[in-house]
Design an enzyme around this catalytic site. Structure first.
Site, PDB file in Angstrom:
ATOM      1  N   HIS A 103       0.873  -1.177   0.000  1.00 37.61           N
ATOM      2  CA  HIS A 103       0.000   0.000   0.000  1.00 37.61           C
ATOM      3  C   HIS A 103       0.911   1.228   0.000  1.00 37.61           C
ATOM      4  CE1 HIS A 103      -2.769   2.948   1.869  1.00 37.61           C
ATOM      5  NE2 HIS A 103      -3.756   2.182   1.437  1.00 37.61           N
TER       6      HIS A 103
ATOM      7  N   ASP B 212       3.341  -4.224   8.204  1.00 33.53           N
ATOM      8  CA  ASP B 212       2.047  -3.550   8.027  1.00 33.53           C
ATOM      9  C   ASP B 212       0.951  -4.596   8.265  1.00 33.53           C
ATOM     10  OD1 ASP B 212      -0.351  -2.748   6.894  1.00 33.53           O
ATOM     11  OD2 ASP B 212       0.586  -1.683   5.226  1.00 33.53           O
TER      12      ASP B 212
ATOM     13  N   GLN C 206      -4.161  -5.377   7.024  1.00 33.89           N
ATOM     14  CA  GLN C 206      -5.087  -6.375   6.460  1.00 33.89           C
ATOM     15  C   GLN C 206      -4.950  -7.747   7.109  1.00 33.89           C
ATOM     16  OE1 GLN C 206      -7.483  -5.526   4.576  1.00 33.89           O
ATOM     17  NE2 GLN C 206      -6.836  -3.597   3.650  1.00 33.89           N
TER      18      GLN C 206
ATOM     19  N   LYS D  39     -10.576  -1.084  10.272  1.00 35.63           N
ATOM     20  CA  LYS D  39     -10.680  -2.269   9.413  1.00 35.63           C
ATOM     21  C   LYS D  39     -11.007  -3.517  10.226  1.00 35.63           C
ATOM     22  CE  LYS D  39      -7.220  -0.470   6.193  1.00 35.63           C
ATOM     23  NZ  LYS D  39      -7.944  -0.025   5.013  1.00 35.63           N
TER      24      LYS D  39
ATOM     25  N   CYS E 102      -4.642   2.284  -3.735  1.00 37.87           N
ATOM     26  CA  CYS E 102      -3.428   2.861  -3.136  1.00 37.87           C
ATOM     27  C   CYS E 102      -2.239   1.925  -3.297  1.00 37.87           C
ATOM     28  CB  CYS E 102      -3.632   3.202  -1.660  1.00 37.87           C
ATOM     29  SG  CYS E 102      -4.982   4.315  -1.370  1.00 37.87           S
TER      30      CYS E 102
HETATM   31  N1  7TS Z   1      -1.712  -0.921   4.647  1.00 39.23           N
HETATM   32  C1  7TS Z   1      -2.583  -1.694   3.987  1.00 39.23           C
HETATM   33  C2  7TS Z   1      -2.174  -3.066   3.575  1.00 39.23           C
HETATM   34  C3  7TS Z   1      -3.869  -1.202   3.750  1.00 39.23           C
HETATM   35  O1  7TS Z   1      -4.736  -1.990   3.106  1.00 39.23           O
HETATM   36  C4  7TS Z   1      -4.213   0.100   4.163  1.00 39.23           C
HETATM   37  C5  7TS Z   1      -5.550   0.704   3.846  1.00 39.23           C
HETATM   38  C6  7TS Z   1      -3.267   0.842   4.859  1.00 39.23           C
HETATM   39  C7  7TS Z   1      -2.026   0.307   5.079  1.00 39.23           C
HETATM   40  C8  7TS Z   1      -3.549   2.206   5.387  1.00 39.23           C
HETATM   41  O2  7TS Z   1      -4.451   2.122   6.435  1.00 39.23           O
HETATM   42  P1  7TS Z   1      -5.080   3.439   7.072  1.00 39.23           P
HETATM   43  O3  7TS Z   1      -6.070   2.927   8.049  1.00 39.23           O
HETATM   44  O4  7TS Z   1      -3.979   4.202   7.691  1.00 39.23           O
HETATM   45  O5  7TS Z   1      -5.716   4.178   5.928  1.00 39.23           O
HETATM   46  N2  7TS Z   1      -6.165   0.134   2.728  1.00 39.23           N
HETATM   47  C9  7TS Z   1      -7.257   0.593   2.091  1.00 39.23           C
HETATM   48  C10 7TS Z   1      -7.795  -0.096   1.014  1.00 39.23           C
HETATM   49  O6  7TS Z   1      -7.354  -1.143   0.574  1.00 39.23           O
HETATM   50  N3  7TS Z   1      -8.887   0.568   0.579  1.00 39.23           N
HETATM   51  O7  7TS Z   1      -9.029   1.666   1.342  1.00 39.23           O
HETATM   52  C11 7TS Z   1      -8.039   1.683   2.290  1.00 39.23           C
END
Ligand code: 7TS
Length: 412
Positions: A126, A203, A206, A229, A369
């Site tokens: 990401h 990270d 997910q 999430k 992203c």
């Molecule tokens: N890393 C991964 C693997 C992610 O899927 C996401 C967000 C992030 C980091 C960032 O997370 P945040 O909570 O700081 O935004 N992924 C997604 C997505 O797949 N669709 O919308 C957000």
């Protein structure tokens, strides 16, 4: 058949008020869980309870409300830490995974990365696990390099091993890809990286929401995840770090609560993790995250994972019957998190998502992203269906019917 027989989906659905609403007159089929999940009543109630009964700032006031809020906030830290096999004192609340990565970039990276150093991440990340390292490398005169992928969407461990021979300062890798669903063997990656002298950043955006995670067993130096999430509120997440590193790191933000003493010419820092939590923290949402952890723990993360494996297996088998359907990433559901990225012939994913929305079905379309990964896949964008505890085989059937409808419209 509605249930996967692992968990009681019908009963779980009752806990999510939003699932009762209709979209364009149709039952809401929510398949955008990798972007953010829906919230159970227990989480919504925890927020309402805090604001209606004991709203107060934390770590400062001796009055009853202040003490209750502090106790609830710190209890939430304990719950979040236990959920991922960490100690409460090694967990700093942040806004989410993105902020966790940026915290490491500033508080560890600014001090430790030097000109000529190599930083390593992978092609399946990401943007939040690429851009902070790009910025760090640029500022320091270091180089950011990428572990390649194999045709099945898994990491090319040969390319990883050869990058390790360059003695990188840092290896940043996702536990589970938000596009391919690939679950990486982060324990092995971290062990090899550590042997090569690198600091490891995992990270967990997910993985934590979808499977049992034990950060101690992974053996990484830093691990970030996002509350929204995993059925929790937006604006709250965590960075877990190795305690000796957290101790020696510089603060991230300067301000109230992160200090021990402030003089005119210097300051001393509060104990970890408070050193990393400057200003008034996100009290309500931390408490909400604690409620989400309780909710998931009551179901059992091993069951959440098994439920999603069955859904993914069913979905891959069933959607492959749709003409023009092409999925990306590992085909074995055991090696995949709860996401399926796909394209339907040459239908633009945004057009597909719009047609599905008319049917009440929410998927994500776009680059997710992960633009370097899109280029590697040689596509501009994909559609993505992603699952959680309230999804059922019926939802997969609805998605299949929606794809067939789109197929008919576009004469595939
Ligand atoms: N890393 C991964 C693997 C992610 O899927 C996401 C967000 C992030 C980091 C960032 O997370 P945040 O909570 O700081 O935004 N992924 C997604 C997505 O797949 N669709 O919308 C957000």
């Amino acid at each position: 058949m509605l249930k996967t027989e692992v968990i009681n989906v019908e009963k779980i659905r009752e806990d999510f008020p939003i699932l009762k609403r209709q979209v364009h007159g149709k039952r809401l089929v929510y398949l955008d869980n990798a972007a953010t999940t829906q919230k159970p009543k227990a989480v919504i109630d925890a927020l309402v309870d805090y604001y209606s009964r004991y709203n107060s700032n934390v770590h400062r006031s001796v009055h009853t409300l202040g003490e209750e809020a502090t106790a609830a906030y710190e209890a939430a830290r304990g719950k979040a830490a236990k959920f991922v096999g960490a100690r409460a004192k090694d967990l700093a609340f942040v806004r989410g995974t993105t902020e966790a990565t940026n915290l490491v970039r500033f508080a560890w990276g600014e001090k430790n990365v030097k000109k000529g150093d190599t930083l390593v991440t992978t092609l399946m990340e990401h943007h939040s696990n690429i851009v902070p390292w790009q910025l760090l490398a640029k500022g320091k005169g270091a180089t950011l390099k990428f572990v390649g992928l194999q045709p099945d969407g898994t990491l090319d461990m040969g390319s990883f091993e050869s990058l390790l021979r360059e003695a990188p300062k840092l290896v940043a890798v996702t536990h589970c890809s938000n596009v391919l669903g690939t679950i990486n063997d982060v324990a092995t990656i971290c062990a090899k990286a550590r042997k090569a002298g690198a600091i490891t950043v995992v990270d967990g955006a997910q993985s934590v929401p979808h499977m049992p995670v034990d950060i101690g067993a992974i053996g990484c130096d830093f691990f970030g995840f996002s509350g929204h999430k995993m059925l929790g509120p937006t604006g709250i997440g965590a960075l877990v770090g190795r305690s000796d590193l957290l101790e020696e790191m510089e603060p991230f933000h300067g301000g109230g609560e992160m200090i021990k003493e402030v003089f005119l010419d210097h300051s001393t820092w509060n104990d970890v993790p408070h050193k990393f939590e400057a200003g008034t923290v996100n009290i309500a949402d931390a408490i909400g995250l604690g409620a989400a952890v309780d909710y998931l723990t009551a179901i059992g993360m091993d069951k959440v994972r098994e439920h999603e494996v069955r859904l993914i297996a069913y979905a891959l088998q069933s959607l492959r019957e749709v003409k023009g359907f092409r999925a990306y990433g590992p085909e074995d559901p055991e090696k995949k998190g709860g996401v399926i990225s796909f394209n339907l012939a040459d239908v633009h994913p945004h057009d597909l998502a719009t047609i599905l929305d008319e049917e009440g079905i929410a998927i994500r379309s776009g680059h997710h992203c992960a633009q370097p990964l899109m280029r590697w896949l040689d596509v501009e964008s994909t559609s993505r269906a992603s699952f959680h505890v309230y999804n059922s085989y019926d939802d997969v059937d609805a998605l299949k019917a929606g794809l067939l409808k789109a197929g008919a419209i576009f004469k595939i």
